[in-house]
Design a protein around this motif. Structure first.
Motif, PDB file in Angstrom:
ATOM      1  N   LEU A 181       0.822  -1.219   0.000  1.00 38.67           N
ATOM      2  CA  LEU A 181       0.000   0.000   0.000  1.00 38.67           C
ATOM      3  C   LEU A 181       0.854   1.266   0.000  1.00 38.67           C
ATOM      4  CD1 LEU A 181      -2.788   1.236   0.018  1.00 38.67           C
ATOM      5  CD2 LEU A 181      -2.824   1.022   2.517  1.00 38.67           C
ATOM      6  N   PRO A 182       1.878   1.394   0.867  1.00 32.26           N
ATOM      7  CA  PRO A 182       2.740   2.581   0.763  1.00 32.26           C
ATOM      8  C   PRO A 182       3.422   2.704  -0.598  1.00 32.26           C
ATOM      9  CG  PRO A 182       3.107   1.458   2.846  1.00 32.26           C
ATOM     10  CD  PRO A 182       2.248   0.557   2.017  1.00 32.26           C
ATOM     11  N   THR A 183       3.805   1.561  -1.175  1.00 31.36           N
ATOM     12  CA  THR A 183       4.432   1.600  -2.499  1.00 31.36           C
ATOM     13  C   THR A 183       3.461   2.113  -3.553  1.00 31.36           C
ATOM     14  OG1 THR A 183       5.852  -0.266  -1.890  1.00 31.36           O
ATOM     15  CG2 THR A 183       5.628   0.225  -4.224  1.00 31.36           C
ATOM     16  N   TYR A 184       2.218   1.663  -3.477  1.00 31.10           N
ATOM     17  CA  TYR A 184       1.218   2.129  -4.446  1.00 31.10           C
ATOM     18  C   TYR A 184       0.979   3.627  -4.298  1.00 31.10           C
ATOM     19  CZ  TYR A 184      -3.237   2.896  -6.738  1.00 31.10           C
ATOM     20  OH  TYR A 184      -4.224   3.390  -7.541  1.00 31.10           O
ATOM     21  N   VAL A 185       0.869   4.113  -3.070  1.00 27.88           N
ATOM     22  CA  VAL A 185       0.652   5.552  -2.852  1.00 27.88           C
ATOM     23  C   VAL A 185       1.824   6.356  -3.407  1.00 27.88           C
ATOM     24  CG1 VAL A 185       0.388   7.333  -1.100  1.00 27.88           C
ATOM     25  CG2 VAL A 185      -0.837   5.166  -0.858  1.00 27.88           C
ATOM     26  N   LEU A 186       3.046   5.861  -3.175  1.00 24.54           N
ATOM     27  CA  LEU A 186       4.233   6.560  -3.671  1.00 24.54           C
ATOM     28  C   LEU A 186       4.245   6.597  -5.196  1.00 24.54           C
ATOM     29  CD1 LEU A 186       7.016   7.858  -3.200  1.00 24.54           C
ATOM     30  CD2 LEU A 186       7.981   5.542  -3.149  1.00 24.54           C
ATOM     31  N   PHE A 187       4.028   5.456  -5.851  1.00 22.67           N
ATOM     32  CA  PHE A 187       4.034   5.427  -7.311  1.00 22.67           C
ATOM     33  C   PHE A 187       2.878   6.245  -7.899  1.00 22.67           C
ATOM     34  CE2 PHE A 187       6.359   1.123  -7.163  1.00 22.67           C
ATOM     35  CZ  PHE A 187       7.590   1.770  -7.188  1.00 22.67           C
ATOM     36  N   SER A 188       1.749   6.274  -7.198  1.00 22.98           N
ATOM     37  CA  SER A 188       0.614   7.047  -7.693  1.00 22.98           C
ATOM     38  C   SER A 188       0.915   8.538  -7.661  1.00 22.98           C
ATOM     39  CB  SER A 188      -0.628   6.731  -6.862  1.00 22.98           C
ATOM     40  OG  SER A 188      -1.729   7.514  -7.266  1.00 22.98           O
ATOM     41  N   ARG A 189       1.579   9.007  -6.621  1.00 27.38           N
ATOM     42  CA  ARG A 189       1.868  10.439  -6.492  1.00 27.38           C
ATOM     43  C   ARG A 189       2.915  10.919  -7.477  1.00 27.38           C
ATOM     44  NH1 ARG A 189       1.763  11.643   0.090  1.00 27.38           N
ATOM     45  NH2 ARG A 189      -0.487  11.233   0.363  1.00 27.38           N
ATOM     46  N   ILE A 190       3.799  10.033  -7.909  1.00 23.80           N
ATOM     47  CA  ILE A 190       4.817  10.460  -8.872  1.00 23.80           C
ATOM     48  C   ILE A 190       4.447  10.041 -10.301  1.00 23.80           C
ATOM     49  CG2 ILE A 190       6.657  10.456  -7.168  1.00 23.80           C
ATOM     50  CD1 ILE A 190       7.561   7.776  -8.139  1.00 23.80           C
ATOM     51  N   GLY A 191       3.223   9.538 -10.494  1.00 24.55           N
ATOM     52  CA  GLY A 191       2.710   9.272 -11.828  1.00 24.55           C
ATOM     53  C   GLY A 191       3.246   8.034 -12.508  1.00 24.55           C
ATOM     54  N   LEU A 192       3.553   6.976 -11.755  1.00 26.28           N
ATOM     55  CA  LEU A 192       4.095   5.755 -12.347  1.00 26.28           C
ATOM     56  C   LEU A 192       3.093   4.610 -12.399  1.00 26.28           C
ATOM     57  CD1 LEU A 192       7.708   5.670 -10.855  1.00 26.28           C
ATOM     58  CD2 LEU A 192       6.900   6.623 -13.021  1.00 26.28           C
ATOM     59  N   VAL A 193       1.839   4.863 -11.984  1.00 26.14           N
ATOM     60  CA  VAL A 193       0.808   3.837 -12.104  1.00 26.14           C
ATOM     61  C   VAL A 193       0.444   3.673 -13.581  1.00 26.14           C
ATOM     62  CG1 VAL A 193      -1.549   3.190 -11.451  1.00 26.14           C
ATOM     63  CG2 VAL A 193      -0.041   4.268  -9.782  1.00 26.14           C
TER      64      VAL A 193
END
Length: 293
Positions: A140-152
């Motif tokens: 979950l922290p990894t997903y939030v981090l990637f989502s905020r920097i636009g890597l999803v």
């Protein structure tokens, strides 16, 4: 010359030892056979399920063998979804991730094995302690981090994970590199080689069994991963593992378990073939990477 009492008492024991060894070997073979049945059983069940009809699969009690083998299930598995495209997505992700994480783990293991630095042992213990963290805890922290920097919905998370190295693989490389004689390293330094050339020209070629083992292990991890692609990728970029579990349905929206079983059999086939051809490297890597302080 008469035999001593010790020799006479030892003779029956020596004569009895071969049958005892045979019984022990027989017990080992029986145990290995039982373990083989346990491990191969799910794969056999999967293949049998792939050859059944939906009625045979849902029958109570379950029929072990299909009455007529439904080879068309494999055809549906390949045609009902865009199987080749999802397979290529999985292959690209697994190959990229495995290549990057193998090289980065080898570099980390080389540093811990051959370089001198203050606090190296404490840092190595911290690295090993991260092996006890379950992946789901950081998802979950990894997903939030990637989502905020636009890597999803991109493949960049797998690139970053690959560059970050694996604690287990770094430990494996560290154990192997620590066993290499220091004379090779000293001779290269005398010839004017830096640490980069020593790593790429001497240590990596010598670690071929560990390199292949690390690549295959990491390839299998990425190839079989379901959670990360389902969480980070959209329909067009997702992998075969997600497609198999989600998109085999009849016109009424009901799942097709026999077609899913056929697709799962095709899905695990590449990994099984790779392991059969490369299993000797697993043995070599385990022998050459024995625990060393």
């Amino acid at each position: 010359m008469p035999a001593s009492r010790a020799d006479m008492s030892q003779a029956p024991a020596d004569r009895a030892s071969p049958p005892r060894r045979r019984r022990s070997a027989g017990s080992v073979y029986v145990l290995l056979l039982a373990l083989s049945v346990i491990f191969v059983g799910p794969l056999v069940w999967l293949l049998l399920a792939a050859l059944k009809t939906r009625e045979e699969w849902a029958a109570v009690p379950t029929k072990v063998l299909p009455e007529h083998a439904q080879w068309s299930n494999f055809t549906h598995a390949l045609t009902d979804i865009n199987f080749p495209a999802y397979a290529l997505n999985s292959l690209f992700l697994a190959t990229t991730y495995a290549t990057l994480i193998t090289l980065s783990s080898a570099a980390v293991g080389f540093g811990f094995a051959r370089l001198r630095a203050p606090g190296k042992r404490a840092l190595f213990l911290v690295l090993l302690s991260t092996m006890m963290l379950p992946q789901v805890l950081t998802l979950l922290p990894t997903y939030v981090l990637f989502s905020r920097i636009g890597l999803v919905n991109t493949y960049w998370p797998w690139v970053l994970w690959g560059l970050a190295a694996s604690p287990f693989l770094a430990f494996l490389f560290r154990q192997f590199f620590a066993a290499i004689p220091r004379e090779l390293e000293d001779a290269a330094i005398i010839d004017g080689c830096g640490w980069g050339r020593i790593f790429f020209r001497i240590f990596l070629p010598l670690s071929r069994p560990v390199l292949i083992t690390a690549f295959l292990l990491s390839f299998t991890w990425s190839w079989g991963d379901y959670i990360a692609p389902a969480l980070l990728l959209d329909v067009d970029h997702t992998t075969l593992s997600v497609a198999i579990t989600a998109w085999y349905e009849d016109p009424h929206g009901n799942p097709l378990p026999t077609v899913q079983a056929a697709a799962a059999g095709l899905y695990v086939l590449p990994v099984l073939m790779i392991f059969l051809f490369a299993q000797r490297y697993f043995v070599r890597s385990v022998v050459s990477s024995g625990v060393k302080g």
